[in-house]
Design a protein around this motif. Structure first.
Motif, short mmCIF file in Angstrom:
data_model
loop_
_atom_site.label_atom_id
_atom_site.label_comp_id
_atom_site.label_asym_id
_atom_site.label_seq_id
_atom_site.Cartn_x
_atom_site.Cartn_y
_atom_site.Cartn_z
N GLY A 29 25.25 -32.58 97.94
CA GLY A 29 25.60 -33.59 96.94
C GLY A 29 25.57 -33.01 95.55
O GLY A 29 26.51 -33.21 94.76
N LEU A 81 25.73 -29.88 94.78
CA LEU A 81 26.77 -28.85 94.68
C LEU A 81 28.10 -29.51 94.31
O LEU A 81 28.80 -29.06 93.40
CB LEU A 81 26.91 -28.11 96.02
CG LEU A 81 27.94 -26.98 96.07
CD1 LEU A 81 27.49 -25.79 95.26
CD2 LEU A 81 28.21 -26.54 97.50
N ALA A 82 28.40 -30.60 95.02
CA ALA A 82 29.63 -31.32 94.72
C ALA A 82 29.58 -31.88 93.31
O ALA A 82 30.56 -31.77 92.55
CB ALA A 82 29.83 -32.44 95.73
N ASP A 83 28.44 -32.45 92.95
CA ASP A 83 28.29 -33.02 91.60
C ASP A 83 28.57 -31.98 90.52
O ASP A 83 29.28 -32.24 89.56
CB ASP A 83 26.88 -33.57 91.40
CG ASP A 83 26.76 -34.97 91.95
OD1 ASP A 83 27.82 -35.60 92.14
OD2 ASP A 83 25.62 -35.42 92.20
N HIS A 86 30.17 -29.21 90.78
CA HIS A 86 31.57 -28.78 90.75
C HIS A 86 32.43 -29.84 90.08
O HIS A 86 33.30 -29.52 89.28
CB HIS A 86 32.06 -28.48 92.17
CG HIS A 86 31.78 -27.08 92.61
ND1 HIS A 86 30.73 -26.75 93.40
CD2 HIS A 86 32.42 -25.93 92.31
CE1 HIS A 86 30.74 -25.44 93.60
NE2 HIS A 86 31.75 -24.91 92.94
N ILE A 87 32.16 -31.08 90.42
CA ILE A 87 32.92 -32.17 89.79
C ILE A 87 32.72 -32.14 88.28
O ILE A 87 33.68 -32.22 87.51
CB ILE A 87 32.49 -33.53 90.38
CG1 ILE A 87 32.98 -33.65 91.82
CG2 ILE A 87 33.05 -34.68 89.55
CD1 ILE A 87 32.41 -34.82 92.58
N TYR A 110 34.71 -29.22 86.86
CA TYR A 110 36.15 -29.44 86.84
C TYR A 110 36.53 -30.57 85.89
O TYR A 110 37.56 -30.51 85.23
CB TYR A 110 36.69 -29.70 88.25
CG TYR A 110 36.70 -28.45 89.10
CD1 TYR A 110 37.48 -27.36 88.73
CD2 TYR A 110 35.93 -28.34 90.24
CE1 TYR A 110 37.50 -26.20 89.48
CE2 TYR A 110 35.94 -27.19 91.02
CZ TYR A 110 36.73 -26.12 90.63
OH TYR A 110 36.75 -24.97 91.38
N GLU A 111 35.70 -31.60 85.83
CA GLU A 111 36.01 -32.69 84.91
C GLU A 111 35.99 -32.19 83.48
O GLU A 111 36.83 -32.55 82.66
CB GLU A 111 35.00 -33.84 85.10
CG GLU A 111 35.60 -34.95 85.91
CD GLU A 111 34.58 -35.99 86.34
OE1 GLU A 111 33.38 -35.84 86.02
OE2 GLU A 111 35.00 -36.96 87.00
#
Lengths: 625, 423
Positions: free
Chosen positions: B399, B401-403, B405-406, B409-410
Motif C-alpha cells: 500500500g 509502495l503504491a502510495d 509511487h502515486i 507520479y502525481e
C-alpha cells in the motif's frame, strides 16, 4: 525514363511472399510486412486521405490496446503456472516492440515539420526493399510529393545533398543522417531488427530533410532538387548531366549564387588555404584597425557593418553547439540509465508474480485450487502482490515506449540540430575564405603597385638623370654609363633567373597550383620579397623595366577586376548566407521549442499511464483492507 | 524446556484452530523515530544513536492505570537495548517466532558511517518493524519485559537486572550442535511443504530486494542526469535570453519540470531505500526466524525419536534375555559363562535393570512425545500467526509502495501538465 515506379511497386508486392521465405534475414519488415505491403499497394488516391486523416493525437491509440493485450496475455500465461517466468519475459520483450514500431510510425506525421498552411507538402510514406532498374535489391524510400511517388535510395539522398552544397555554397543545406561507418557494419552485421531500426530512423530523418529543404526557397527552387522529386528523372542521369557536371571544383572560383556560370576572371582567383582560417579573426582585426592608405583595401561599408552580425551569430552558434553537445550526451546517458531501470521493472514484474504465487507458505497446494478466495486474507494478498507486479509490468512497457521516444523526439532531432550547426559553420567558413581571398588579391595588388611605383620612380629618376646627363659634359657621361653598365651586368646574372620565375608566377597566375604557392609565400614573407623586388628593380635593364611596367599594369588591371568581382561576391555571400543563417537560427529555435513541447507531451503521457496503474493497484489493495 | 513452557504448550496447543490465529488482546501503535547521536559513557570513546520510541495503546496498565490513555508514552532507547529485549524474548519464549532485529552491520561501524542519516533512518524503520511485530504477538506483547521496555523511565537499572537474568542456555546450544547433522525421520508433511515454500519465498523476496537496490542506484543516477540536464537547459536559457525571449521562457518552464522530476525522483528513491527495502529485508529476516523455530521443533522431534529408538532397543534386549539366548548377546553370554558368573542371577539382574530402564524410558518418551507434539502444535500456531502478520505487513508495505509511487507520479504530473500547457 527507363524505370517505372509503379511497376516496381507492383513487383515488390507480388514478390513479398517469396521474399519472406528466401530473404527473411534481409527483410526488415518481418512480422509487419503486411502493413507495409498493403500500404504500398494502395493507390495514391486511397493513400492520401489515410495519411491526412490520422491526427497527431491518434498516435497513442494504436499503441495502448497493444499494451493491454500484451500485458494481459503475459498475465494469463503466468497465472497458469509458476514456472513460466521465462515466457513472461519473452512476451514482455517481444510484444512491446510490435506496438512500438506501430506507434513510432504514427508519430512521424506528428513530428515532421509542416509548412505555413499547416498541411504536409512532402512525406516519406514508406521504406523498404525494392528492385532498382538493374535488378539489384536495395532499400528505397518512397516519397510522396505533389501526388507523385518517387523512390530514392539513401545514397541518392546523399549525393543530392552533396550536389546542393556545391550548387548553393551560401545556403545551409539541411543535414541527412550520416552514413554508417564500415566499422559499424563489421561489428553488427546486417540483421533484420537492427536494420529496420536504422531504416525507420533514416526514413524519419530523410523526411525531415526533405521538409526542411522545401522550406528553404533557394533549395526548393533549385532545378536539381526539383528533378530529385520528379519520378520522370533517373537520378544517375541527373548526376551526370548539366548543372552538376559543370560545377567548378572549388566554389571560391565561381560566383557564389550561380556557381555554374563563372566569369573568366573567377577562374583565376587565388584560393586561400583552409588552414589560414585559423588566423581569420586577427587578419580581420588587422584589416579594420590598420588603415592602409591604399584605397584598394576599402571594403564596402555594408560588409564592414555586417561583420559584427556574423561574429555574433557565429558565437551564438558555437555556444549552441557546446551546450547541445552536452545536452545530447546527458540525454544519451539518461536514456541508457532509463533503459536499465526499465529492465529492472520488467524483472520486478516477474518476481512479484512469483511472489504472489509463493506468498502463502502454510496453505497446502491442494487447498489453493479448491478454496474460494473471497474471505481469506491470504488469497487477497495474492491479488495485491500480483497487482503490484502488474504495475511494474505496465511501467516497463510504457517506459520502453518513452525510451523509444527519447530517440525519436530528443536524440535524433537534437543530433540534426548539431548537424545544422556544423553546416552553418561551413557556410560561415566559405564567407571567411572569400574574405581571405580578397586579402590575397589586395596583397598582390599592393605588391604590384609598390613594384610598379618603384619601377616608375626609377624610370623617372633615370629619365631625370639622363636629362641632366645629356645636358652635362660628355666625358663624365661616358664614365658614368660604363660603371652603370658594369654594375648591372655584374648583378644581373645572379638575380635574373630568380626574378624571372618570381615575376612570372606572381603576374601571370594562370596555373592555380603555382599561384597558391606564390601567393602564400608573398602573403607570409612579404617584406623580404619586397626588398628583393626593390633590389631587382634597380638592376633591370631599360627594356626589361619597360616590359615589366607594361606587364605590371596589365596584371594590375586584371587583379583589380578580380578584386571588384571578389567584393561583389562577398556582398552576395554576405546577403545570402546571412539570410540562410537567420533561417537556420529560427529553425533551430523553433525545433528546440518543438522538441520541448513534444517531449513534455509524451512524458506527460508516460506519467499518466504509470499513475493510472498505480492508482488501480492501490484501489485494489485498499478494497481488501 | 522449562516446566512453564511445557504447561503452556499442552494447555494452549489444544484450543487453537488452524487458520485463525489468536489476536493480541490490546492494540499498539508504536513509532520509532528521531535517531539522535549521543556521546557515549565517559568510559567508551564512541557515541551511540538513541531512538525515540512513541507508544500508544489501549492497554491501560501501560499508563499505570492512570493518566490519559490517549497520550503517547515516549522513551529513548538505543540499538543494544532492543537487542537485549530481543534476546530476552528469545530466551523466555522458545516456542515463539521472535521477530528479528536488523543486522548489527559491523561494516558500518568500521566504515564509521553508522551515524549517517541513511544508516540511522533505515535502522529506525527496521526497529519499528520489530517492535510492531512484537506488539502484534499475543504472548510477546503481554510480556513484562516488553512493557518495561516501552514505558520505563528507569531503564538503566532494569537493564542491568535483565542482562544478568539472561543466561545462555548451554544445553540447547550443545543439543543443537549434536543434532546438527541429524534429520527428522518422520517429518510432518505440512512442515516439509512449509519449508520448501518458505525457501522459495525467501529467494523471491531476496531477488526483489536486490532488484530494488539496483533500482535505487539507477534512480540516483537518473536524478543526477536530470540535474545535469537542468543545468544544460539553464545554460541554453541564458544563451537564448535576449535573443529569443519566447524560447527562453519555454526553456525555463521545461527546466522547472525537469527540476521537479529530479526532486520527485530523489524523494521516491529515499522512500524505497529507507523504507521499502528495509521492509523487504525485515521480511527476509522474519522468514529466517520462522525457519529457526522449525529447526528447534525438529530438534525436539529428534530428541523424541532418539529416545524412542533407545526404548525399542531396550525392550528388544529385555525380550531376548527373557526368551533365553538372544542372538546378538550369545557371545557375551558365553563369555560370562566362561568367567564363571552366575548366568541366571546376572540375567535376572539385567532384566530387572532393563525393566526399570524401560519404565523410566517409557515415561520420558511420553514426556518427549508430549513436548515434541506440543512444540509442533505451537510451531504451527506460530507459523499461522507469522503468516497473518506477514500478510498484514505485505499489504501495508505494498500500500505504501503504491502510495509513494502515486505521490511521485502525481507530483511530476502536476509539474509536467503545467509544462505541457505553457509550451
Amino acid at each position: 525514363m527507363d524505370y517505372n515506379i509503379f511497376e516496381a511497386v507492383h513487383e515488390q508486392q507480388s514478390s513479398t511472399s517469396d521474399m519472406d521465405l528466401s530473404e527473411e534475414d534481409n527483410n526488415p519488415f518481418v512480422g509487419t510486412h503486411h502493413l507495409y505491403a498493403s500500404g504500398i499497394g494502395t493507390t495514391i488516391g486511397e493513400a492520401r486521405p489515410e495519411n491526412e486523416n490520422s491526427p497527431p493525437s491518434s498516435s497513442s491509440l494504436p499503441s495502448s490496446p497493444a499494451h493491454s493485450s500484451s500485458a494481459g496475455s503475459s498475465r494469463a500465461s503466468t497465472s497458469s503456472s509458476t514456472s513460466s517466468h521465462a515466457v513472461v519475459e519473452a512476451d514482455a520483450e517481444t510484444e512491446p516492440f510490435v506496438s512500438l514500431s506501430m506507434s513510432t510510425t504514427a508519430t512521424i506525421s506528428k513530428f515532421t515539420p509542416h509548412d505555413m498552411n499547416g498541411t504536409q507538402q512532402i512525406q516519406i510514406i514508406d521504406a523498404g526493399d525494392f528492385k532498382d532498374p538493374w535488378g539489384k535489391h536495395a532499400i528505397g524510400y518512397v516519397i510522396l510529393y505533389e501526388n507523385n511517388k518517387i523512390i530514392r535510395r539513401y545514397s541518392e539522398f546523399h549525393s543530392l545533398r552533396q550536389s546542393l552544397t556545391r550548387l548553393l555554397p551560401t545556403i545551409i543545406i539541411p543535414p541527412i543522417p550520416s552514413k554508417h561507418s564500415l566499422l559499424k557494419y563489421i561489428w553488427s552485421p546486417i540483421n533484420a531488427a537492427n536494420d529496420s531500426k536504422i531504416i525507420s530512423t533514416r526514413k524519419k530523418m530523410l523526411n525531415s530533410f526533405l521538409s526542411n529543404c522545401l522550406n528553404i526557397q533557394e533549395i526548393s527552387n533549385d532545378i536539381v532538387f526539383q528533378k530529385f522529386l520528379n519520378p520522370e528523372f533517373n537520378w544517375k542521369d541527373v548526376l551526370s548531366s548539366s548543372p552538376i557536371i559543370i560545377l567548378p571544383l572549388n566554389n571560391l572560383l565561381a560566383p557564389p549564387l550561380s556557381p555554374t556560370k563563372p566569369s573568366p576572371l573567377h577562374s583565376i582567383l587565388p584560393i586561400p588555404s583552409n588552414s589560414s582560417l585559423r588566423n581569420y579573426n586577427s587578419i580581420w582585426q588587422q584589416h579594420i584597425t590598420v588603415k592602409s592608405h591604399n584605397e584598394i583595401s576599402n571594403l564596402p561599408t555594408e560588409i564592414l557593418q555586417n561583420e559584427s552580425q556574423f561574429t555574433h551569430i557565429e558565437n551564438l552558434f558555437q555556444n549552441y553547439k557546446r551546450i547541445i553537445t552536452h545536452l545530447l550526451k546527458n540525454i544519451r546517458s539518461n536514456k541508457s540509465h532509463f533503459h536499465s531501470l526499465s529492465t529492472y521493472f520488467a524483472e520486478l514484474g516477474a518476481y512479484y508474480n512469483a511472489f504472489s504465487l509463493e506468498n502463502d507458505i502454510t496453505m497446502p497446494n491442494s487447498l489453493r485450487e479448491s478454496e474460494n478466495n473471497s474471505n481469506n486474507p491470504m488469497m487477497e494478498i495474492i491479488s495485491h502482490i500480483e497487482k503490484t507486479g502488474h504495475s511494474f509490468d505496465v511501467i516497463y512497457i510504457s517506459s520502453e515506449i518513452l525510451i523509444e521516444k527519447y530517440t525519436s523526439i530528443l536524440e535524433d532531432p537534437i543530433n540534426e540540430l548539431l548537424q545544422f550547426l556544423n553546416e552553418s559553420f561551413k557556410v560561415l567558413n566559405f564567407k571567411k575564405l572569400k574574405f581571405l581571398q580578397f586579402k590575397i588579391l589586395e596583397r598582390l595588388i599592393i605588391e604590384k603597385e609598390t613594384k610598379l611605383s618603384s619601377l616608375t620612380e626609377i624610370e623617372n629618376q633615370l629619365q631625370k638623370i639622363n636629362e641632366s646627363l645629356t645636358r652635362s659634359t660628355i666625358l663624365t657621361d661616358e664614365n658614368y654609363k660604363d660603371t652603370k653598365a658594369a654594375d648591372l651586368t655584374f648583378v644581373k646574372k645572379d638575380v635574373r633567373s630568380l626574378s624571372k620565375s618570381s615575376s612570372n608566377s606572381s603576374s601571370s597566375g594562370h596555373q592555380n597550383e603555382i599561384h597558391i604557392g606564390a601567393s602564400k609565400l608573398n602573403y607570409e614573407t612579404s617584406t623580404p620579397t619586397m626588398n628583393l623586388n626593390k633590389l631587382e628593380i634597380k638592376q633591370l635593364t631599360e627594356q626589361e623595366r619597360s616590359k615589366q611596367i607594361k606587364q605590371l599594369n596589365q596584371d594590375l588591371s586584371k587583379l583589380k577586376d578580380c578584386l571588384s568581382i571578389c567584393i561583389s561576391d562577398m556582398l552576395e555571400i554576405n546577403n545570402s548566407s546571412y539570410n540562410s543563417l537567420m533561417h537556420t537560427y529560427n529553425h533551430i529555435n523553433l525545433t528546440i521549442g518543438k522538441i520541448l513541447k513534444l517531449f513534455a507531451a509524451s512524458f506527460k503521457a508516460w506519467i499518466k499511464e504509470c499513475l493510472k496503474n498505480w492508482k488501480l493497484a492501490k484501489l485494489q489493495i485498499d478494497e481488501a483492507l | 524446556m522449562t516446566d512453564k513452557g511445557k504447561n503452556d504448550l499442552t494447555s494452549k496447543a489444544k484450543d487453537k484452530t488452524r487458520g485463525n490465529p489468536e489476536k493480541p488482546p490490546y492494540w499498539f501503535e508504536i513509532i520509532v523515530s528521531d535517531p539522535q547521536k549521543r556521546t557515549g559513557d565517559p568510559g567508551s570513546s564512541s557515541g551511540y544513536v538513541s531512538y525515540q520510541i512513541s507508544t500508544k495503546t489501549n492497554n491501560t496498565s501501560f499508563y499505570d492505570n492512570r493518566g490519559d490513555p490517549e497520550s503517547i508514552i515516549v522513551v529513548h532507547r538505543r540499538y543494544s537495548d532492543l537487542l537485549l529485549l530481543h534476546d530476552i524474548l528469545l530466551n523466555r519464549f522458545p516456542t515463539c517466532i521472535i521477530p528479528p532485529l536488523p543486522d548489527k552491520k559491523v561494516f558500518q561501524y568500521i566504515a564509521g558511517d553508522r551515524f549517517s542519516q541513511r544508516f540511522t533512518q533505515k535502522r529506525c524503520h527496521s526497529l519499528q518493524n520489530f517492535l510492531r511485530r512484537v506488539s502484534l504477538h499475543p504472548d510477546l506483547s503481554q510480556s513484562k519485559v516488553f512493557k518495561t521496555f516501552l514505558v520505563s523511565k528507569d531503564w538503566e537499572s532494569h537493564r542491568k537486572v535483565l542482562q544478568d537474568s539472561l543466561q545462555p542456555n548451554k544445553d540447547e546450544v550443545t543439543d543443537a550442535f549434536m543434532n546438527a547433522f541429524k534429520t527428522v525421520h518422520k517429518q510432518n508433511e505440512e512442515f516439509t511443504e512449509i519449508r520448501e515454500k518458505s525457501d522459495k519465498l525467501d529467494r523471491t523476496v531476496t531477488k526483489i530486494d536486490k532488484l530494488f537496490h539496483k533500482v535505487v542506484k539507477k534512480n540516483d543516477s537518473m536524478s543526477e542526469d536530470y540535474t545535469k540536464l537542468g543545468s544544460n537547459l539553464q545554460e541554453l536559457q541564458e544563451l537564448v535570453t535576449g535573443e529569443n525571449e519566447e524560447l527562453a521562457a519555454k526553456l525555463k518552464i521545461f527546466n522547472e519540470g525537469v527540476t521537479q522530476l529530479s526532486y520527485g525522483l530523489q524523494d521516491l528513491t529515499k522512500y524505497l531505500d529507507y523504507e521499502y527495502i528495509v521492509d523487504l529485508k525485515d521480511l527476509e529476516h522474519y522468514i529466517d526466524s520462522m525457519r529457526q523455530l522449525i529447526k528447534l521443533k525438529d530438534q525436539k522431534q529428534i530428541d523424541y525419536e532418539e529416545l524412542s529408538d533407545y526404548l525399542t532397543r531396550s525392550i528388544k534386549e529385555k525380550n531376548n534375555l527373557i526368551s533365553g539366548y538372544g542372538g546378538s548377546n550369545f557371545f557375551a553370554n558365553k563369555l560370562e559363562e566362561l568367567a564363571g558368573i552366575n548366568q541366571e542371577a546376572s540375567r535376572r539382574e539385567k532384566i530387572n535393570k532393563l525393566e526399570g530402564k524401560i519404565t523410566s524410558l517409557t515415561g520420558e518418551l511420553e514426556n518427549a512425545k508430549k513436548v515434541a507434539d506440543g512444540f509442533e502444535q505451537e510451531c504451527l500456531k506460530e507459523i499461522d500467526h507469522f503468516e497473518s502478520v506477514k500478510t498484514a505487513e505485505i499489504k501495508k508495505s505494498l500500500g505504501s509502495l503504491a502510495d509513494h509511487h502515486i505521490e511521485f507520479y502525481e507530483r511530476i504530473l502536476e509539474a509536467w501538465e503545467k509544462v505541457d500547457d505553457s509550451l
